[in-house]
Scaffold this motif. Structure first.
Motif, PDB file in Angstrom:
ATOM      1  N   GLN A 310       1.399 -10.444  14.164  1.00 21.30           N
ATOM      2  CA  GLN A 310       0.650 -10.588  12.915  1.00 21.30           C
ATOM      3  C   GLN A 310       0.558  -9.261  12.178  1.00 21.30           C
ATOM      4  O   GLN A 310       0.700  -9.197  10.955  1.00 21.30           O
ATOM      5  N   TYR A 312       2.720  -6.763  12.378  1.00 13.31           N
ATOM      6  CA  TYR A 312       4.038  -6.429  11.856  1.00 13.31           C
ATOM      7  C   TYR A 312       4.332  -7.223  10.591  1.00 13.31           C
ATOM      8  O   TYR A 312       4.852  -6.683   9.604  1.00 13.31           O
ATOM      9  N   PHE A 313       4.000  -8.552  10.601  1.00 12.78           N
ATOM     10  CA  PHE A 313       4.256  -9.377   9.427  1.00 12.78           C
ATOM     11  C   PHE A 313       3.439  -8.893   8.235  1.00 12.78           C
ATOM     12  O   PHE A 313       3.945  -8.824   7.107  1.00 12.78           O
ATOM     13  N   SER A 314       2.186  -8.557   8.458  1.00  8.28           N
ATOM     14  CA  SER A 314       1.355  -8.101   7.358  1.00  8.28           C
ATOM     15  C   SER A 314       1.877  -6.781   6.775  1.00  8.28           C
ATOM     16  O   SER A 314       1.884  -6.586   5.561  1.00  8.28           O
ATOM     17  N   ARG A 315       2.343  -5.889   7.644  1.00 13.46           N
ATOM     18  CA  ARG A 315       2.903  -4.625   7.149  1.00 13.46           C
ATOM     19  C   ARG A 315       4.179  -4.877   6.351  1.00 13.46           C
ATOM     20  O   ARG A 315       4.397  -4.284   5.283  1.00 13.46           O
ATOM     21  N   HIS A 316       5.058  -5.771   6.838  1.00 12.34           N
ATOM     22  CA  HIS A 316       6.306  -6.083   6.135  1.00 12.34           C
ATOM     23  C   HIS A 316       6.009  -6.688   4.759  1.00 12.34           C
ATOM     24  O   HIS A 316       6.651  -6.326   3.756  1.00 12.34           O
ATOM     25  N   TYR A 317       5.070  -7.616   4.702  1.00 10.60           N
ATOM     26  CA  TYR A 317       4.716  -8.238   3.435  1.00 10.60           C
ATOM     27  C   TYR A 317       4.153  -7.196   2.464  1.00 10.60           C
ATOM     28  O   TYR A 317       4.455  -7.216   1.270  1.00 10.60           O
ATOM     29  N   PHE A 318       3.354  -6.280   2.954  1.00 10.21           N
ATOM     30  CA  PHE A 318       2.760  -5.238   2.114  1.00 10.21           C
ATOM     31  C   PHE A 318       3.847  -4.338   1.532  1.00 10.21           C
ATOM     32  O   PHE A 318       3.837  -4.014   0.332  1.00 10.21           O
ATOM     33  N   LEU A 320       7.051  -5.087   1.090  1.00 10.41           N
ATOM     34  CA  LEU A 320       7.839  -5.873   0.148  1.00 10.41           C
ATOM     35  C   LEU A 320       7.130  -6.011  -1.194  1.00 10.41           C
ATOM     36  O   LEU A 320       7.762  -5.928  -2.267  1.00 10.41           O
ATOM     37  N   LEU A 321       5.851  -6.216  -1.187  1.00  9.69           N
ATOM     38  CA  LEU A 321       5.093  -6.341  -2.425  1.00  9.69           C
ATOM     39  C   LEU A 321       5.158  -5.055  -3.241  1.00  9.69           C
ATOM     40  O   LEU A 321       5.360  -5.085  -4.472  1.00  9.69           O
ATOM     41  N   TRP A 322       5.052  -3.926  -2.598  1.00  3.46           N
ATOM     42  CA  TRP A 322       5.142  -2.660  -3.309  1.00  3.46           C
ATOM     43  C   TRP A 322       6.542  -2.433  -3.882  1.00  3.46           C
ATOM     44  O   TRP A 322       6.689  -1.884  -4.982  1.00  3.46           O
TER      45      TRP A 322
END
Length: 440
Positions: A310, A312-318, A320-322
């Motif tokens: 969880q 790792y996924f949250s960091r990846h999504y963050f 990507l958004l930037w």
């Protein structure tokens, strides 16, 4: 009439005899034989500093409670629901000083203890239970709202018997001659109330564990006489009730449990009774086998793995958004730069074509040409709409045309337009031909 008065006198006399017979029987019942005892947490206390009382050897279902000369205490609770009762005064006042005892619903009473509640700044901490001869006694002098040990002087029956730099006095191998009223004094803070130190002249001692024993372990209690080394017959009591008798003076509990907790004492015939000793039993900690531990480890490992996924996924999504936000900002900057570049190119081209002209005048001329084109369109529309009406003369048409042109251009615009037309190159033959056609 005289017979009636005589009958009333006889009845009153009979009632008085019954009351006199009942009162002695109650007074004999009001004091127990020592089976029930009350033990306070302290003999002296400051105002608003709680003090508790414990009744040992009581029958809780018989309505036992702690009371003083005025009332019963209300804040009471059962310890083991059978033979022990705790009562507390949460915020005592000076008026709560006095004697306290345990009392049952039927009037049975325990021994009494004297509690002193002071509004002063110094108290004396002394043993709450009678001391046996030969034991060591510690007296402590304490000041209110301080945890440090202060120098103090100790007094017995009004006479100074010692002093201490730590606020404590130890009486080694206490005897009956040490019995009396004790108090202490701290310089600058005052003196404490007096408390009675009671010393029992007895030779019977009960040996028992000083620390809590583990549930399931064996426990041995030994009753002995200090004056002899031989083993004597003894009776053992638990919470004031006869528990067991032993011809050797020893009591062994092979597998102790929580139900064996309580206040124990022993009695040797002809020698006396020992002081009470509290036996405490602690519960055995639960045992876990390897399978349960392995299962817990696997569950913990799975939980850690899920949490890491969880995170790792949250960091990846963050991240990507930037990235998306940065790309959008870069594209906007590129579009703005291209538009500005195009504007500069248009202005540069116009300046290269005619360096003497003002670029702003060129822009205004283009807008005026667009206005003239709109006016011509309006004239054409007007001709189309009036095609079916009465034909006008050539003079009327010219007047109409002049009016529409006057409404489209102002005087300043007309003069500027004439000036601009004078700057235009002369007409060619083809242009003159087209002009003659328009005038027809």
């Amino acid at each position: 009439m005289e017979v009636t008065a005589l009958s009333i006198r006889l009845l009153v006399s009979l009632l008085m005899l019954l009351v006199a017979h009942v009162q002695p029987s109650y007074s004999q019942k009001s004091v127990s034989d020592g089976a029930v005892r009350i033990v306070p947490t302290r003999l002296q206390t400051f105002e608003y500093e709680s003090v508790s009382f414990t009744c040992f050897g009581v029958n809780v279902s018989a309505g036992w409670s702690v009371r003083n000369a005025k009332e019963f205490l209300k804040a009471c609770s059962n310890v083991d629901m059978t033979s022990t009762l705790n009562c507390t005064i949460g915020y005592p006042y000076k008026s709560d000083s006095g004697e306290y005892w345990c009392e049952g619903r039927g009037g049975e009473r325990s021994n009494t203890v004297n509690i002193t509640v002071t509004a002063g700044s110094v108290i004396l901490e002394s043993p709450v239970l009678p001391m046996m001869e030969g034991e060591d006694v510690t007296l402590s002098c304490r000041k209110k709202k301080t945890s440090s040990n202060l120098p103090a002087d100790f007094y017995k029956d009004g006479l100074r018997v010692g002093s201490s730099s730590t606020g404590e006095m130890i009486i080694h191998r206490v005897s009956k001659s040490d019995e009396g009223n004790y108090k202490c004094n701290i310089s600058g803070a005052g003196h404490s109330p007096e408390s009675w130190l009671h010393v029992r002249d007895g030779s019977v001692i009960l040996d028992s564990p000083d620390v809590p024993v583990k549930e399931g372990d064996p426990v041995t209690l030994r009753c002995r006489n200090k004056k002899t080394s031989s083993n004597l017959k003894a009776d053992f009591y638990k919470n004031g009730h006869l528990f067991r008798s032993s011809s050797t003076g020893e009591l062994t509990i092979h597998s102790v449990s929580k139900s064996d907790e309580g206040l124990y004492k022993c009695r040797i015939s002809g020698a006396g009774e020992s002081p009470g000793r509290q036996l405490s039993v602690k519960e055995e900690s639960p045992k876990y086998d390897g399978s349960e531990k392995k299962s817990e480890d696997s569950n913990a490992e799975r939980t850690d793995r899920t949490v890491s996924k969880q995170i790792y996924f949250s960091r990846h999504y963050f991240v990507l958004l930037w990235i998306v936000i940065i790309v959008v900002l870069v594209l906007q900057l590129l579009v703005i730069g291209l538009l500005y570049r195009k504007k500069q190119l248009v202005l540069l081209e116009a300046r290269m074509n005619d360096p003497n002209k003002d670029l702003h005048d060129v822009i205004r001329k283009d807008k005026k040409k667009e206005g003239a084109a709109d006016a011509a369109d309006n004239l054409s529309l007007y001709r189309d709409t009036n095609h079916g009406t009465k034909p006008q003369t050539e003079k009327g048409q010219e007047e109409s045309l002049s009016q529409s042109l006057n409404s489209s251009f102002s005087d300043d615009d007309t003069s500027q337009a004439l000036q601009n037309e004078s700057d235009d190159p002369p007409l060619t033959d083809s242009d003159a031909q087209y002009a003659s056609i328009d005038t027809v």
